[in-house]
Design an enzyme around this catalytic site. Structure first.
Site, PDB file in Angstrom:
ATOM      1  N   ASP A   1    -104.856 -62.442  81.864  1.00 16.63           N
ATOM      2  CA  ASP A   1    -104.682 -63.895  81.957  1.00 16.63           C
ATOM      3  C   ASP A   1    -105.073 -64.395  83.346  1.00 16.63           C
ATOM      4  OD1 ASP A   1    -103.932 -66.523  81.792  1.00 16.63           O
ATOM      5  OD2 ASP A   1    -101.798 -66.140  81.612  1.00 16.63           O
TER       6      ASP A   1
ATOM      7  N   ASP B   1    -108.213 -70.854  83.180  1.00 18.94           N
ATOM      8  CA  ASP B   1    -107.082 -70.256  82.478  1.00 18.94           C
ATOM      9  C   ASP B   1    -107.515 -69.611  81.166  1.00 18.94           C
ATOM     10  OD1 ASP B   1    -104.623 -69.559  81.517  1.00 18.94           O
ATOM     11  OD2 ASP B   1    -104.000 -71.593  81.016  1.00 18.94           O
TER      12      ASP B   1
END
Length: 416
Positions: free
Chosen positions: A278, A78
């Site tokens: 992201d 992440d």
């Protein structure tokens, strides 16, 4: 906990919780650390193979070894958050199903006076604590998934591309209480690997110890799998498109700033779209106006003799079917045009998105639009480039030079 928990978790909210959960023999003091000397031999990287895909799994995971003796844990990668955390038996208040037993802490709690603890808490939510109290954390994601626990420090054995091995003590979250909304589907992992640029991220910690440069990157294969790297040793010397990271003073996200959207090389009227990269989001998200305009452009371009709405396919909100089921995504891409994001704060910098970078092929033989309406999931005007639009590219987040780069790559082959 990411777009993979079927929405996106973007903003990480750090807030201080009351201490005192741990009782009995779990005292709060730091793991004794060997006398690590700050290194100056930059030029090596750590490379990890990845497992996962955009569809149907919905996330990419890495295996990290933690502790002495080391034990393996699967972590969801992440770049949209900083803190790494593992489910933790301290004891577990609420832990979700996971591939491995929860991490067991052993007198290795991080104290409140540690700089990494301070980096997670703003003065506004920083109640008075004595320096030797344990450092609690709570991380909440935009999809309302969350992890609550205490910071700990333990060994992270890693092997560099130059052949050397180390096991430095790094700080991470020991999560004893995880919340997942009933509407979400949690990835089958042991926690999250936060790869943002904050002090608490693993890459920042390794960099501050002098082992690597503060560079992280990934190469996600459209066939599934790929690799993750920390450090700059495997970054190609040429062919990369670089764009500066655009940040507000308090923002930690990997933002490329505003961009205009083109469809098939033609202007859509969508201008100044703020873009964030992201890896914690499976799909790409545009704000409501941009999404509706793009969807309208795509539908106007579709030959209704070749494609019709697949209303019975609920894989994603918008799907199409052909006269017969598509055998692969490639079979359907000829009916769609490429997208282009043209960044306005960087001269002649564009991110090209072929149909493969915004469509998925479902198990029903249909194709679905992998760009979703972010306003419907609480993202407001935030626009996210997720995993689907970064497939088969090496994406490099260079925190030292404050730039992000991308280049087409064979993500099925680990760099040597």
């Amino acid at each position: 906990m990411r777009g993979k928990w079927e929405v996106v978790r973007l903003w990480v909210l750090y807030c201080l919780l009351l201490s005192g959960f741990f009782q009995g023999g779990f005292s709060a003091f730091n793991l004794p650390r060997p006398p690590w000397k700050k290194q100056s031999n930059f030029g090596s990287s750590v490379v990890f193979p990845l497992v996962g895909n955009v569809y149907p799994k919905g996330y990419y995971q890495v295996t990290l070894n933690v502790g002495q003796p080391p034990k393996p844990y699967f972590l969801d990668i992440d770049t949209g958050s900083d803190l790494t955390w593992l489910q933790c038996d301290a004891p577990c208040v609420k832990c979700i199903p996971a591939p491995h037993s929860p991490y067991k802490p052993s007198k290795n709690v991080v104290k409140h006076k540690d700089p990494i603890c301070a980096s997670l808490h703003s003065p506004a939510n920083h109640p008075r604590h004595t320096p030797d109290e344990q450092c609690d954390y709570e991380v909440e994601y935009a999809d309302h998934c969350s992890s609550l626990g205490v910071l700990v420090r333990d060994a992270f054995p890693v092997k560099f591309t130059n052949g050397s091995s180390i096991a430095p003590p790094l700080v991470f979250g020991c999560g004893y209480d995880q919340e997942v909304p009933a509407s979400e589907h949690a990835p089958y992992t042991d926690g999250i690997l936060g790869l943002g640029n904050g002090k608490s991220s693993i890459v920042s910690q390794l960099s501050s110890l002098g082992f690597i440069r503060n560079v992280v990157g990934h190469c996600l294969s459209g066939q599934g799998g790929g690799f993750l790297f920390l450090g700059d040793d495997v970054v190609p010397s040429s062919g990369i498109v670089w764009s500066p990271i655009v940040r507000e003073s308090s923002e930690k996200h990997y933002s490329l700033g505003p961009a205009d959207l083109l469809f098939g090389g033609q202007a859509t009227g969508i201008k100044g779209l703020p873009i964030i990269l992201d890896s914690g989001s499976t799909f790409t998200y545009f704000n409501s106006d941009a999404y509706k305009t793009l969807l309208s452009s795509i539908k106007k371009n579709i030959d209704t003799k070749q494609l019709t709405d697949a209303v019975n396919d609920k894989s994603l909100p918008v799907c199409w079917k052909g006269s017969k089921p598509f055998k692969s995504l490639i079979d359907a891409t000829r009916y769609f045009k490429p997208l282009t994001l043209s960044f306005t704060k960087a001269k002649n910098i564009q991110l090209q998105l072929t149909p493969e970078a915004y469509l998925i092929h479902t198990d029903k033989g249909n194709v679905c639009l992998g760009i979703l309406n972010g306003s419907e999931v609480g993202l407001g005007d935030v626009n996210i480039i997720g995993d689907i639009s970064m497939l088969d590219k090496m994406v490099i987040y260079d925190n030292e030079k404050q730039q992000i780069g991308w280049v087409p790559a064979n993500c099925n082959k680990l760099p040597s």
